[in-house]
Design a protein around this motif. Sequence first.
Motif, PDB file in Angstrom:
ATOM      1  N   PHE A 128       0.820  -1.217   0.000  1.00 44.88           N
ATOM      2  CA  PHE A 128       0.000   0.000   0.000  1.00 44.88           C
ATOM      3  C   PHE A 128       0.855   1.270   0.000  1.00 44.88           C
ATOM      4  O   PHE A 128       0.692   2.126  -0.886  1.00 44.88           O
ATOM      5  CB  PHE A 128      -0.980  -0.041   1.176  1.00 44.88           C
ATOM      6  CG  PHE A 128      -2.080  -1.052   0.977  1.00 44.88           C
ATOM      7  CD1 PHE A 128      -3.288  -0.681   0.425  1.00 44.88           C
ATOM      8  CD2 PHE A 128      -1.881  -2.381   1.311  1.00 44.88           C
ATOM      9  CE1 PHE A 128      -4.292  -1.608   0.223  1.00 44.88           C
ATOM     10  CE2 PHE A 128      -2.873  -3.318   1.110  1.00 44.88           C
ATOM     11  CZ  PHE A 128      -4.083  -2.937   0.564  1.00 44.88           C
ATOM     12  N   PRO A 129       1.778   1.454   0.937  1.00 45.48           N
ATOM     13  CA  PRO A 129       2.626   2.657   0.843  1.00 45.48           C
ATOM     14  C   PRO A 129       3.550   2.627  -0.371  1.00 45.48           C
ATOM     15  O   PRO A 129       3.879   3.688  -0.921  1.00 45.48           O
ATOM     16  CB  PRO A 129       3.420   2.631   2.146  1.00 45.48           C
ATOM     17  CG  PRO A 129       3.378   1.213   2.613  1.00 45.48           C
ATOM     18  CD  PRO A 129       2.054   0.682   2.160  1.00 45.48           C
ATOM     19  N   GLY A 132       1.564   4.054  -3.066  1.00 46.72           N
ATOM     20  CA  GLY A 132       0.892   5.312  -2.749  1.00 46.72           C
ATOM     21  C   GLY A 132      -0.575   5.175  -2.423  1.00 46.72           C
ATOM     22  O   GLY A 132      -1.365   6.077  -2.724  1.00 46.72           O
ATOM     23  N   LEU A 133      -0.959   4.078  -1.756  1.00 51.25           N
ATOM     24  CA  LEU A 133      -2.360   3.831  -1.436  1.00 51.25           C
ATOM     25  C   LEU A 133      -2.600   3.945   0.062  1.00 51.25           C
ATOM     26  O   LEU A 133      -1.719   3.675   0.875  1.00 51.25           O
ATOM     27  CB  LEU A 133      -2.769   2.440  -1.927  1.00 51.25           C
ATOM     28  CG  LEU A 133      -2.655   2.233  -3.437  1.00 51.25           C
ATOM     29  CD1 LEU A 133      -2.774   0.765  -3.791  1.00 51.25           C
ATOM     30  CD2 LEU A 133      -3.712   3.047  -4.171  1.00 51.25           C
ATOM     31  N   ASP A 134      -3.817   4.310   0.419  1.00 52.33           N
ATOM     32  CA  ASP A 134      -4.197   4.526   1.811  1.00 52.33           C
ATOM     33  C   ASP A 134      -4.773   3.232   2.379  1.00 52.33           C
ATOM     34  O   ASP A 134      -5.793   2.733   1.895  1.00 52.33           O
ATOM     35  CB  ASP A 134      -5.235   5.647   1.884  1.00 52.33           C
ATOM     36  CG  ASP A 134      -5.550   6.069   3.317  1.00 52.33           C
ATOM     37  OD1 ASP A 134      -5.196   5.323   4.255  1.00 52.33           O
ATOM     38  OD2 ASP A 134      -6.178   7.127   3.488  1.00 52.33           O
ATOM     39  N   THR A 135      -4.133   2.688   3.409  1.00 47.85           N
ATOM     40  CA  THR A 135      -4.620   1.434   3.994  1.00 47.85           C
ATOM     41  C   THR A 135      -5.994   1.587   4.640  1.00 47.85           C
ATOM     42  O   THR A 135      -6.685   0.589   4.861  1.00 47.85           O
ATOM     43  CB  THR A 135      -3.628   0.911   5.053  1.00 47.85           C
ATOM     44  OG1 THR A 135      -3.388   1.934   6.027  1.00 47.85           O
ATOM     45  CG2 THR A 135      -2.315   0.506   4.408  1.00 47.85           C
ATOM     46  N   ARG A 136      -6.414   2.805   4.910  1.00 46.84           N
ATOM     47  CA  ARG A 136      -7.763   2.995   5.465  1.00 46.84           C
ATOM     48  C   ARG A 136      -8.834   2.636   4.450  1.00 46.84           C
ATOM     49  O   ARG A 136      -9.992   2.385   4.827  1.00 46.84           O
ATOM     50  CB  ARG A 136      -7.934   4.446   5.941  1.00 46.84           C
ATOM     51  CG  ARG A 136      -7.086   4.779   7.175  1.00 46.84           C
ATOM     52  CD  ARG A 136      -7.169   6.239   7.522  1.00 46.84           C
ATOM     53  NE  ARG A 136      -6.595   7.083   6.474  1.00 46.84           N
ATOM     54  CZ  ARG A 136      -6.492   8.403   6.552  1.00 46.84           C
ATOM     55  NH1 ARG A 136      -6.916   9.038   7.641  1.00 46.84           N
ATOM     56  NH2 ARG A 136      -5.959   9.095   5.552  1.00 46.84           N
ATOM     57  N   ALA A 137      -8.478   2.621   3.167  1.00 46.90           N
ATOM     58  CA  ALA A 137      -9.429   2.238   2.115  1.00 46.90           C
ATOM     59  C   ALA A 137      -9.236   0.775   1.705  1.00 46.90           C
ATOM     60  O   ALA A 137      -9.612   0.387   0.602  1.00 46.90           O
ATOM     61  CB  ALA A 137      -9.265   3.153   0.915  1.00 46.90           C
ATOM     62  N   TYR A 138      -8.655  -0.015   2.607  1.00 49.30           N
ATOM     63  CA  TYR A 138      -8.271  -1.405   2.351  1.00 49.30           C
ATOM     64  C   TYR A 138      -9.372  -2.208   1.659  1.00 49.30           C
ATOM     65  O   TYR A 138      -9.166  -2.782   0.593  1.00 49.30           O
ATOM     66  CB  TYR A 138      -7.916  -2.022   3.704  1.00 49.30           C
ATOM     67  CG  TYR A 138      -7.439  -3.449   3.719  1.00 49.30           C
ATOM     68  CD1 TYR A 138      -6.164  -3.783   3.265  1.00 49.30           C
ATOM     69  CD2 TYR A 138      -8.239  -4.455   4.245  1.00 49.30           C
ATOM     70  CE1 TYR A 138      -5.700  -5.089   3.322  1.00 49.30           C
ATOM     71  CE2 TYR A 138      -7.788  -5.763   4.302  1.00 49.30           C
ATOM     72  CZ  TYR A 138      -6.518  -6.075   3.846  1.00 49.30           C
ATOM     73  OH  TYR A 138      -6.074  -7.361   3.900  1.00 49.30           O
TER      74      TYR A 138
END
Length: 355
Positions: A128-129, A132-138
Amino acid sequence: MTEPNGASPMEIGIDSFAAILPEPETGKPPSAADRMGELLREVEVADRVGLDVFGIGEHHRAEFLDSAPAVILAAAAARTSQIRLTSAVTVLSAADPVRVFQEFATVDLISKGRAELVVGRGSFGEAFPLFGLDTRAYDDLFAEKLDLLLALRETAHPIWQGRFRPALTGQGVFPRPHQLRLPVWLGVGGTPESFARAGLLGLPLMVAIIGGSFGRFRPLVDLYRRAGARAGHDPATLKVGVHAMGFVGETDGAAMDAFFPGWAHLTGTVGRERGWSPPTRQQFDALAGPDGAFLVGSPQTVAAKMLQASTALGGLARITFQMSTASLETSAMQRSIELLGADVAPIIRAARAAA
């Protein structure tokens, strides 16, 4: 060794994470290039001994070499002729479904129709990082990207819109696979919502069981089947597979002694990051024992346990062995694959045929 009446054939295979672990004699890991060569030879052996499927995982960590599984599978496709080739799993939440579809359609062309996908959210968070992705939107990421991937199976010119990716307005997505419909399984751990989602979509289910017992997953598998039935899917299409730790040796003791060091090394590495207690041989022996979920032992022991697992879960269409955590020389790993194909598989096939 008992199975439900009317049991269908059970596919047997191997999943590899391309682990690069210390060699038992030297304590040093092999070179990455040598380990990759060993992995491709393992796929060749699995194909030669008649196993049904070989899967490559996806991780973005130093101890694994499988960050680009489609590339490894393409190399394997060129070296094999019968075995089906799949991801195990594709971390779809962190990928572009268009690119994933193109890559696996290409593998399908190279293999002349032997490619599959097992897609999931992944049990590690590094992707995810990295992308560049937000883990809150998993979960939202996975649900949307799965929707797009399934749309791409149906048409080369999809009309689609979502939150996390630019819309598709009929652009062509090529190449198309050799198979009419690229098989997509949903890989799950222990989240009820994931089991229900697979059932609602009518997708075959691959359950990762890496601890505890097989029987404790029966309520979740039943949830999957109920969700599929409520959605109107034919029960015969709601296939269930299991991904489990496994290794076959000449005897129970030999298999357990061979598998334990690598399992302890890798489990200890991950466990330190997650705050787990260090793994012990007692814990391992319990997991490999009659009530545990590890398929480790002689061919007869492993076959009996596979049939028990199928009974416990109401019938299995596929079992894949995660044996790459064994810190072994190439010949020992290849011998385990040979035993799985030559000794275990015939026992399973005979039992299913009798049922």
